[in-house]
Design a protein around this motif. Structure first.
Motif, PDB file in Angstrom:
ATOM      1  N   PHE A 147      17.104 -30.756   8.118  1.00 50.86           N
ATOM      2  CA  PHE A 147      18.394 -30.079   8.052  1.00 50.86           C
ATOM      3  C   PHE A 147      19.143 -30.259   9.368  1.00 50.86           C
ATOM      4  CE2 PHE A 147      16.065 -27.383   4.884  1.00 50.86           C
ATOM      5  CZ  PHE A 147      16.828 -27.745   3.783  1.00 50.86           C
ATOM      6  N   SER A 148      20.420 -30.566   9.270  1.00 51.64           N
ATOM      7  CA  SER A 148      21.257 -30.741  10.453  1.00 51.64           C
ATOM      8  C   SER A 148      21.932 -29.419  10.803  1.00 51.64           C
ATOM      9  CB  SER A 148      22.316 -31.809  10.190  1.00 51.64           C
ATOM     10  OG  SER A 148      23.201 -31.383   9.161  1.00 51.64           O
ATOM     11  N   ALA A 149      22.643 -29.414  11.934  1.00 49.08           N
ATOM     12  CA  ALA A 149      23.385 -28.221  12.337  1.00 49.08           C
ATOM     13  C   ALA A 149      24.454 -27.876  11.300  1.00 49.08           C
ATOM     14  CB  ALA A 149      24.017 -28.446  13.709  1.00 49.08           C
ATOM     15  N   GLU A 150      25.056 -28.922  10.708  1.00 51.51           N
ATOM     16  CA  GLU A 150      26.072 -28.690   9.669  1.00 51.51           C
ATOM     17  C   GLU A 150      25.446 -28.053   8.429  1.00 51.51           C
ATOM     18  OE1 GLU A 150      25.592 -31.472  11.298  1.00 51.51           O
ATOM     19  OE2 GLU A 150      27.417 -31.599  12.528  1.00 51.51           O
ATOM     20  N   ASP A 151      24.237 -28.491   8.077  1.00 47.60           N
ATOM     21  CA  ASP A 151      23.537 -27.909   6.928  1.00 47.60           C
ATOM     22  C   ASP A 151      23.265 -26.422   7.166  1.00 47.60           C
ATOM     23  OD1 ASP A 151      23.428 -30.360   5.603  1.00 47.60           O
ATOM     24  OD2 ASP A 151      21.551 -30.906   6.574  1.00 47.60           O
ATOM     25  N   VAL A 152      22.791 -26.099   8.369  1.00 43.69           N
ATOM     26  CA  VAL A 152      22.476 -24.705   8.691  1.00 43.69           C
ATOM     27  C   VAL A 152      23.743 -23.860   8.685  1.00 43.69           C
ATOM     28  CG1 VAL A 152      21.543 -23.163  10.459  1.00 43.69           C
ATOM     29  CG2 VAL A 152      20.436 -25.359  10.013  1.00 43.69           C
ATOM     30  N   SER A 153      24.836 -24.433   9.194  1.00 37.89           N
ATOM     31  CA  SER A 153      26.111 -23.709   9.184  1.00 37.89           C
ATOM     32  C   SER A 153      26.561 -23.424   7.757  1.00 37.89           C
ATOM     33  CB  SER A 153      27.175 -24.536   9.914  1.00 37.89           C
ATOM     34  OG  SER A 153      28.431 -23.904   9.858  1.00 37.89           O
ATOM     35  N   GLU A 154      26.375 -24.401   6.873  1.00 37.04           N
ATOM     36  CA  GLU A 154      26.731 -24.206   5.467  1.00 37.04           C
ATOM     37  C   GLU A 154      25.844 -23.152   4.822  1.00 37.04           C
ATOM     38  OE1 GLU A 154      28.621 -24.672   1.810  1.00 37.04           O
ATOM     39  OE2 GLU A 154      29.213 -25.289   3.824  1.00 37.04           O
ATOM     40  N   MET A 155      24.546 -23.133   5.208  1.00 32.00           N
ATOM     41  CA  MET A 155      23.629 -22.132   4.660  1.00 32.00           C
ATOM     42  C   MET A 155      23.992 -20.725   5.119  1.00 32.00           C
ATOM     43  SD  MET A 155      19.947 -24.034   5.055  1.00 32.00           S
ATOM     44  CE  MET A 155      19.612 -25.612   4.269  1.00 32.00           C
ATOM     45  N   THR A 156      24.635 -20.625   6.272  1.00 33.52           N
ATOM     46  CA  THR A 156      25.089 -19.322   6.744  1.00 33.52           C
ATOM     47  C   THR A 156      26.195 -18.790   5.849  1.00 33.52           C
ATOM     48  OG1 THR A 156      24.552 -19.960   9.018  1.00 33.52           O
ATOM     49  CG2 THR A 156      26.026 -18.073   8.724  1.00 33.52           C
ATOM     50  N   LYS A 157      27.054 -19.700   5.401  1.00 30.76           N
ATOM     51  CA  LYS A 157      28.144 -19.292   4.511  1.00 30.76           C
ATOM     52  C   LYS A 157      27.640 -19.063   3.089  1.00 30.76           C
ATOM     53  CE  LYS A 157      31.324 -22.231   7.139  1.00 30.76           C
ATOM     54  NZ  LYS A 157      32.192 -23.435   7.071  1.00 30.76           N
ATOM     55  N   HIS A 158      26.757 -19.946   2.655  1.00 34.01           N
ATOM     56  CA  HIS A 158      26.217 -19.858   1.297  1.00 34.01           C
ATOM     57  C   HIS A 158      24.690 -19.908   1.392  1.00 34.01           C
ATOM     58  CE1 HIS A 158      30.214 -20.448  -0.441  1.00 34.01           C
ATOM     59  NE2 HIS A 158      30.387 -21.412   0.456  1.00 34.01           N
ATOM     60  N   PRO A 159      24.039 -18.752   1.500  1.00 35.00           N
ATOM     61  CA  PRO A 159      22.584 -18.697   1.723  1.00 35.00           C
ATOM     62  C   PRO A 159      21.801 -19.517   0.705  1.00 35.00           C
ATOM     63  CG  PRO A 159      23.548 -16.525   1.963  1.00 35.00           C
ATOM     64  CD  PRO A 159      24.647 -17.410   1.452  1.00 35.00           C
ATOM     65  N   VAL A 160      20.733 -20.151   1.208  1.00 38.40           N
ATOM     66  CA  VAL A 160      19.873 -20.995   0.381  1.00 38.40           C
ATOM     67  C   VAL A 160      18.430 -20.548   0.558  1.00 38.40           C
ATOM     68  CG1 VAL A 160      18.983 -23.324  -0.004  1.00 38.40           C
ATOM     69  CG2 VAL A 160      21.407 -22.990   0.492  1.00 38.40           C
ATOM     70  N   SER A 161      17.742 -20.375  -0.562  1.00 39.39           N
ATOM     71  CA  SER A 161      16.324 -20.018  -0.531  1.00 39.39           C
ATOM     72  C   SER A 161      15.563 -21.033  -1.375  1.00 39.39           C
ATOM     73  CB  SER A 161      16.103 -18.603  -1.082  1.00 39.39           C
ATOM     74  OG  SER A 161      14.726 -18.309  -1.158  1.00 39.39           O
ATOM     75  N   TYR A 162      14.372 -21.386  -0.911  1.00 39.20           N
ATOM     76  CA  TYR A 162      13.529 -22.318  -1.657  1.00 39.20           C
ATOM     77  C   TYR A 162      12.220 -21.636  -2.031  1.00 39.20           C
ATOM     78  CZ  TYR A 162      16.423 -26.386  -0.505  1.00 39.20           C
ATOM     79  OH  TYR A 162      17.452 -27.286  -0.403  1.00 39.20           O
ATOM     80  N   GLU A 163      11.862 -21.772  -3.283  1.00 35.76           N
ATOM     81  CA  GLU A 163      10.514 -21.401  -3.716  1.00 35.76           C
ATOM     82  C   GLU A 163       9.708 -22.688  -3.713  1.00 35.76           C
ATOM     83  OE1 GLU A 163       9.143 -18.523  -7.128  1.00 35.76           O
ATOM     84  OE2 GLU A 163       9.201 -20.581  -7.926  1.00 35.76           O
ATOM     85  N   ILE A 164       8.718 -22.756  -2.847  1.00 32.23           N
ATOM     86  CA  ILE A 164       7.986 -23.995  -2.578  1.00 32.23           C
ATOM     87  C   ILE A 164       6.555 -23.871  -3.080  1.00 32.23           C
ATOM     88  CG2 ILE A 164       7.217 -25.584  -0.766  1.00 32.23           C
ATOM     89  CD1 ILE A 164       9.519 -24.419   0.965  1.00 32.23           C
ATOM     90  N   HIS A 165       6.083 -24.932  -3.704  1.00 31.54           N
ATOM     91  CA  HIS A 165       4.689 -24.961  -4.157  1.00 31.54           C
ATOM     92  C   HIS A 165       3.944 -26.059  -3.416  1.00 31.54           C
ATOM     93  CE1 HIS A 165       1.234 -24.502  -6.848  1.00 31.54           C
ATOM     94  NE2 HIS A 165       1.156 -25.823  -6.807  1.00 31.54           N
TER      95      HIS A 165
END
Length: 515
Positions: A147-165
């Motif tokens: 993830f880049s800084a831009e990705d993290v900034s976007e996640m701040t605006k639109h939160p992202v959660s992953y369910e990982i197996h």
């Protein structure tokens, strides 16, 4: 048959026209350098020309475009893998030097800072792209592996959660040594023991802990109802949630396991670990066991590895106002799909151009830094305690009970330091083996990439020869012999002029002249 002047004139005009047609054909051949201007000129040549042109077009596509594009992809990959090899060599060198037991916390801090920088470069090398396509990302060529800084900034605006197996095996259970020196914070009576009849030195313990280290840290914690966002299956059987206890602090979890307070599984979201006591480990797990762990992670930072390249996972993204009331769910890698990318580089010939993320970029390279940081924190803490104890002891006379008490405390602290330093030494020695393994994996990827490049070079050479051959055949089929056509055109011109002169003589004589 009576031959009239009119018949002679018509025949002459027809022959002159035929001569002009021949002259026109020869002129066109000289101008176009081609035997035919239309299929009807020579159907056999026309059919053969279509076939040869099709062959030349196909070979040109393979040689001039596909093969060159594949070569550039392989070259970019090779450069990245070479950089990674250099980074791993430097990491190996740093780990070898850090195994020195005389290194202080400050020395190790410098080494760890350099290793963290190299680790960032390791993953940054995986984000190289060719013509806007990330070369290590499989079919998801538009998605970087971290993830880049831009990705993290976007996640701040639109939160992202992953369910990982994650799927792991018995061999993935690793061991860590935890040194417990909490007794140094307690008071000991004049007889040198505490309520548990332990002296300072006896209270210093070094315990082996068993753990499953997940690929990520900073995982999600239990919800308001106390439900843990983690599921563990062993051999297909789900471990009950009652077996888990969540710890916000890794030190407390390790201490609880070490002193027997925790008899089950310590779930530590901050470090991404499942830690078992030795008894729990021996009672519940055996060689050949397979583990399935499903967990959630919502906190992402720059440099975190994107799980979509590695694991079956489900992304939950807020596409509304950030309140998670309007979300979009996307499942990744639910079915096993081979993401090798092939280029057509010849007739019924393909070559793989990509190297997959999973072949080179292990999460462990990043996660090892977390272990080193924990070791450094413990060493710095015990060095601080030793310094504080020495300063406190200096306040008392050497023959006083307080001085003797602080001396015993200092001896215990030095014992703890020896344990911690030995643990760090063992960790770095083990890390040397790990870096060699990572380097071996990278070398295999380099070899595979080079093998593809060598094969592509052979194919390109053959395509170049095929293209030249088809071009020659095309020229022989459609092209003209300029010298021969020039001679024929000159002869046609002379014939044309002679025909005009003969026809002119014929036209001068008629029946009236004879009468």
């Amino acid at each position: 048959m009576r031959m009239t002047n009119k018949i002679m004139r018509n025949n002459s005009l027809y022959n002159i026209n035929q001569n002009k047609i021949l002259k026109d054909r020869l002129t066109n051949q000289m101008t176009n350098q081609s035997k035919i201007a239309r299929p009807s000129d020579d159907p056999v040549v026309a059919i053969r020309a279509l076939r040869l042109r099709s062959n030349v077009t196909a070979v040109s596509q393979y040689y001039d475009k596909n093969a060159k594009d594949a070569d550039q992809w392989l070259t970019v990959t090779a450069d990245a893998l070479t950089t990674i090899d250099e980074v791993l060599t430097d990491l190996l060198s740093q780990a070898t030097g850090a195994a020195n037991k005389d290194f202080t916390a400050d020395n190790l801090d410098i080494v760890l800072t350099q290793m963290k920088s190299l680790t960032k470069e390791f993953y940054a090398s995986g984000n190289v792209d060719y013509a806007g396509r990330f070369v290590f990302s499989g079919f998801r060529t538009d998605t970087a592996i971290t993830f880049s800084a831009e990705d993290v900034s976007e996640m701040t605006k639109h939160p992202v959660s992953y369910e990982i197996h994650e799927d792991m095996g018995y061999a993935d259970i690793s061991t860590i040594n935890y040194t417990n020196y909490n007794i140094l914070s307690t008071d000991i009576g004049g007889n040198g023991v505490n309520a548990n009849n332990e002296s300072y030195e006896q209270g210093i313990t070094n315990t082996k802990l068993f753990r499953l280290r997940l690929s990520y840290n900073n995982l999600d914690s239990a919800d308001a109802a106390g439900n843990l966002p983690i599921t563990l299956t062993v051999g297909g059987n789900t471990v009950p949630q009652t077996a888990f206890t969540e710890y916000s602090d890794a030190e407390k979890a390790y201490a609880a396991i070490a002193d027997g307070t925790e008899q089950g599984i310590a779930y530590i979201p901050s470090t991404g670990e499942l830690v078992f006591s030795e008894k729990y480990y021996q009672d519940n797990y055996k060689e050949g066991d397979q583990f399935g762990i499903t967990y959630n992670k919502s906190n992402w930072i720059e440099g975190d590895i994107n799980p979509v390249h590695y694991f079956p996972c489900t992304e939950t993204k807020d596409i509304g106002d950030g309140t998670m009331t309007d979300v979009k769910k996307t499942a990744y890698n639910i079915t096993s799909v081979n993401q090798d990318i092939y280029y057509d580089v010849g007739f019924n010939q393909q070559i793989q151009v990509n190297t997959l993320t999973t072949e080179v970029f292990s999460h462990d390279v990043q996660r090892d830094m977390d272990d080193f940081q924990h070791c450094l924190t413990q060493l710095r803490d015990i060095e601080t305690k030793i310094s504080d104890i020495e300063k406190k002891r200096a306040e008392f006379a050497e023959d006083s009970d307080d001085y003797k008490n602080w001396t015993k405390k200092l001896e215990a602290a030095n014992k703890a330091k020896d344990y911690i330093r030995e643990n760090i030494h063992a960790k770095f020695e083990n890390q040397i083996t790990n870096y060699q393994k990572y380097q071996n994996d990278n070398n295999i990827a380099i070899t595979n990439n080079a093998t593809r490049g060598s094969r592509l070079e052979l194919i390109s050479t053959r395509l170049m020869n095929q293209k030249a051959t088809f071009k020659d055949l095309q020229t022989d089929n459609e092209g003209i012999d300029v010298t021969q056509v020039a001679v024929e055109l000159s002869a046609s011109e002379l014939t044309y002029q002679a025909a005009l002169m003969a026809t002119g003589k014929i036209m001068e004589t008629n029946l009236m002249n004879y009468i």
